[in-house]
Design a protein around this motif. Sequence first.
Motif, PDB file in Angstrom:
ATOM      1  N   GLY A  39       0.809  -1.203   0.000  1.00 18.03           N
ATOM      2  CA  GLY A  39       0.000   0.000   0.000  1.00 18.03           C
ATOM      3  C   GLY A  39       0.845   1.257   0.000  1.00 18.03           C
ATOM      4  O   GLY A  39       0.534   2.237  -0.694  1.00 18.03           O
ATOM      5  N   GLU A  40       1.922   1.246   0.777  1.00 16.02           N
ATOM      6  CA  GLU A  40       2.802   2.409   0.825  1.00 16.02           C
ATOM      7  C   GLU A  40       3.482   2.642  -0.522  1.00 16.02           C
ATOM      8  O   GLU A  40       3.618   3.791  -0.975  1.00 16.02           O
ATOM      9  N   ILE A  41       3.911   1.566  -1.153  1.00 10.30           N
ATOM     10  CA  ILE A  41       4.562   1.693  -2.462  1.00 10.30           C
ATOM     11  C   ILE A  41       3.572   2.217  -3.492  1.00 10.30           C
ATOM     12  O   ILE A  41       3.872   3.133  -4.260  1.00 10.30           O
ATOM     13  N   LEU A  42       2.360   1.663  -3.496  1.00 16.24           N
ATOM     14  CA  LEU A  42       1.369   2.087  -4.484  1.00 16.24           C
ATOM     15  C   LEU A  42       0.915   3.524  -4.241  1.00 16.24           C
ATOM     16  O   LEU A  42       0.691   4.281  -5.194  1.00 16.24           O
ATOM     17  N   LYS A  43       0.783   3.925  -2.987  1.00 11.16           N
ATOM     18  CA  LYS A  43       0.416   5.315  -2.691  1.00 11.16           C
ATOM     19  C   LYS A  43       1.500   6.270  -3.162  1.00 11.16           C
ATOM     20  O   LYS A  43       1.209   7.372  -3.643  1.00 11.16           O
ATOM     21  N   HIS A  44       2.752   5.866  -3.030  1.00 11.21           N
ATOM     22  CA  HIS A  44       3.859   6.678  -3.548  1.00 11.21           C
ATOM     23  C   HIS A  44       3.716   6.853  -5.054  1.00 11.21           C
ATOM     24  O   HIS A  44       3.872   7.958  -5.582  1.00 11.21           O
ATOM     25  N   VAL A  45       3.397   5.751  -5.745  1.00  9.36           N
ATOM     26  CA  VAL A  45       3.189   5.824  -7.196  1.00  9.36           C
ATOM     27  C   VAL A  45       1.994   6.709  -7.521  1.00  9.36           C
ATOM     28  O   VAL A  45       2.058   7.585  -8.389  1.00  9.36           O
ATOM     29  N   ALA A  46       0.882   6.511  -6.812  1.00 12.11           N
ATOM     30  CA  ALA A  46      -0.347   7.261  -7.103  1.00 12.11           C
ATOM     31  C   ALA A  46      -0.175   8.754  -6.853  1.00 12.11           C
ATOM     32  O   ALA A  46      -0.688   9.589  -7.614  1.00 12.11           O
ATOM     33  N   ASP A  47       0.548   9.096  -5.797  1.00 17.06           N
ATOM     34  CA  ASP A  47       0.670  10.498  -5.407  1.00 17.06           C
ATOM     35  C   ASP A  47       1.716  11.264  -6.213  1.00 17.06           C
ATOM     36  O   ASP A  47       1.641  12.492  -6.314  1.00 17.06           O
ATOM     37  N   ILE A  48       2.687  10.539  -6.787  1.00 21.01           N
ATOM     38  CA  ILE A  48       3.794  11.230  -7.465  1.00 21.01           C
ATOM     39  C   ILE A  48       3.883  10.859  -8.939  1.00 21.01           C
ATOM     40  O   ILE A  48       3.602  11.674  -9.816  1.00 21.01           O
ATOM     41  N   LEU A  49       4.226   9.621  -9.235  1.00 19.77           N
ATOM     42  CA  LEU A  49       4.470   9.236 -10.627  1.00 19.77           C
ATOM     43  C   LEU A  49       3.192   9.245 -11.459  1.00 19.77           C
ATOM     44  O   LEU A  49       3.182   9.714 -12.601  1.00 19.77           O
ATOM     45  N   ALA A  50       2.109   8.717 -10.912  1.00 19.90           N
ATOM     46  CA  ALA A  50       0.874   8.599 -11.692  1.00 19.90           C
ATOM     47  C   ALA A  50       0.293   9.958 -12.050  1.00 19.90           C
ATOM     48  O   ALA A  50      -0.315  10.117 -13.113  1.00 19.90           O
ATOM     49  N   LYS A  51       0.470  10.930 -11.178  1.00 20.74           N
ATOM     50  CA  LYS A  51      -0.050  12.271 -11.480  1.00 20.74           C
ATOM     51  C   LYS A  51       0.635  12.859 -12.699  1.00 20.74           C
ATOM     52  O   LYS A  51       0.008  13.555 -13.499  1.00 20.74           O
ATOM     53  N   ASP A  52       1.920  12.587 -12.868  1.00 23.97           N
ATOM     54  CA  ASP A  52       2.648  13.069 -14.047  1.00 23.97           C
ATOM     55  C   ASP A  52       2.109  12.446 -15.322  1.00 23.97           C
ATOM     56  O   ASP A  52       2.205  13.017 -16.408  1.00 23.97           O
ATOM     57  N   GLU A  53       1.536  11.234 -15.201  1.00 23.07           N
ATOM     58  CA  GLU A  53       1.030  10.509 -16.370  1.00 23.07           C
ATOM     59  C   GLU A  53      -0.483  10.621 -16.520  1.00 23.07           C
ATOM     60  O   GLU A  53      -1.066   9.999 -17.406  1.00 23.07           O
ATOM     61  N   ASN A  54      -1.115  11.387 -15.633  1.00 24.37           N
ATOM     62  CA  ASN A  54      -2.574  11.532 -15.648  1.00 24.37           C
ATOM     63  C   ASN A  54      -3.271  10.186 -15.480  1.00 24.37           C
ATOM     64  O   ASN A  54      -4.335   9.942 -16.041  1.00 24.37           O
ATOM     65  N   LEU A  55      -2.632   9.297 -14.707  1.00 21.80           N
ATOM     66  CA  LEU A  55      -3.223   8.004 -14.393  1.00 21.80           C
ATOM     67  C   LEU A  55      -3.842   8.086 -13.004  1.00 21.80           C
ATOM     68  O   LEU A  55      -3.152   8.416 -12.027  1.00 21.80           O
ATOM     69  N   LYS A  56      -5.123   7.808 -12.902  1.00 29.18           N
ATOM     70  CA  LYS A  56      -5.824   7.891 -11.625  1.00 29.18           C
ATOM     71  C   LYS A  56      -5.894   6.510 -10.989  1.00 29.18           C
ATOM     72  O   LYS A  56      -6.406   5.570 -11.593  1.00 29.18           O
ATOM     73  N   ILE A  57      -5.377   6.413  -9.772  1.00 25.69           N
ATOM     74  CA  ILE A  57      -5.316   5.127  -9.065  1.00 25.69           C
ATOM     75  C   ILE A  57      -6.066   5.239  -7.742  1.00 25.69           C
ATOM     76  O   ILE A  57      -5.851   6.176  -6.970  1.00 25.69           O
ATOM     77  N   LYS A  58      -6.938   4.280  -7.479  1.00 27.18           N
ATOM     78  CA  LYS A  58      -7.590   4.163  -6.177  1.00 27.18           C
ATOM     79  C   LYS A  58      -6.979   2.976  -5.451  1.00 27.18           C
ATOM     80  O   LYS A  58      -7.016   1.847  -5.943  1.00 27.18           O
ATOM     81  N   VAL A  59      -6.400   3.229  -4.296  1.00 29.84           N
ATOM     82  CA  VAL A  59      -5.756   2.182  -3.503  1.00 29.84           C
ATOM     83  C   VAL A  59      -6.797   1.562  -2.569  1.00 29.84           C
ATOM     84  O   VAL A  59      -7.421   2.260  -1.766  1.00 29.84           O
TER      85      VAL A  59
END
Length: 265
Positions: A39-59
Amino acid sequence: MRIRAALVALLLTAGCGTGAAATDPHTVLRVGVSPSPHGEILKHVADILAKDENLKIKVVEFTDYVLPNTALVDGDIDANYFQTQPNLDAFKQTTGAPLEWIGAVHLEPLGLYSKKIHKLADLPTGAKIGIAKEGPNQTRGLALLQANGRIKVRTGTEATATLRDVEYNPGQLEFVELEPSELPRSLEDTDASVVNGNYAIGAGLKPSLDALVLEKAEGNPNANGLVTRTELKDDPRIAELIGMLQSKQVKDYIKQKFSGTALPV
């Protein structure tokens, strides 16, 4: 940074697979995880990397090893990131579920922990040992004990060994089978217990410091990875997410955040 942008564009154009052709790439991707470290790893991706790619992730967090797969099969989530490939294979063999392994992300070393002794050599004869009751994690636990000279399973059963396959037990270890999530709490009642890395971390244990013995990372088939339904395996959002999870940025984050309790692959 545009992770796998070319791949995503290609998938969108070609419409590879039924999932990619039918899925809006801007739809929120719902991903089931164990709280830590997944969960911590995925939240890091969702909050930082995914925003740059306009990818919306629900954890979506789960606290056991069954619901993330059943929720995925039922369509309540679109992917999960909590398990090893042997665990997925066992689930598919039992249920016939149309799930696909997408890629490995990190390894959580399985460890033997105790609140009563400080080194493996002090394990008493007849010691009570907590171990996972379900297949793949029980196999890993037995492999850890065998690698450290406590037991031996029948030759040829190593890849699927259960307690029935133990043929050499010189210390007369008494095994207590529990759900993996219950193993950290069992330390109050056992002499030692084999605990999965994510549950050890969640219980405040530090595998690199607290474990009597740990799995070796070299050649270990038990990395945790991303899984989705077969219909979504070519979904461009899945391609983007695995690209992020396997990126150098995430590898560096895992190394810095978890200090050996989780290892990037």
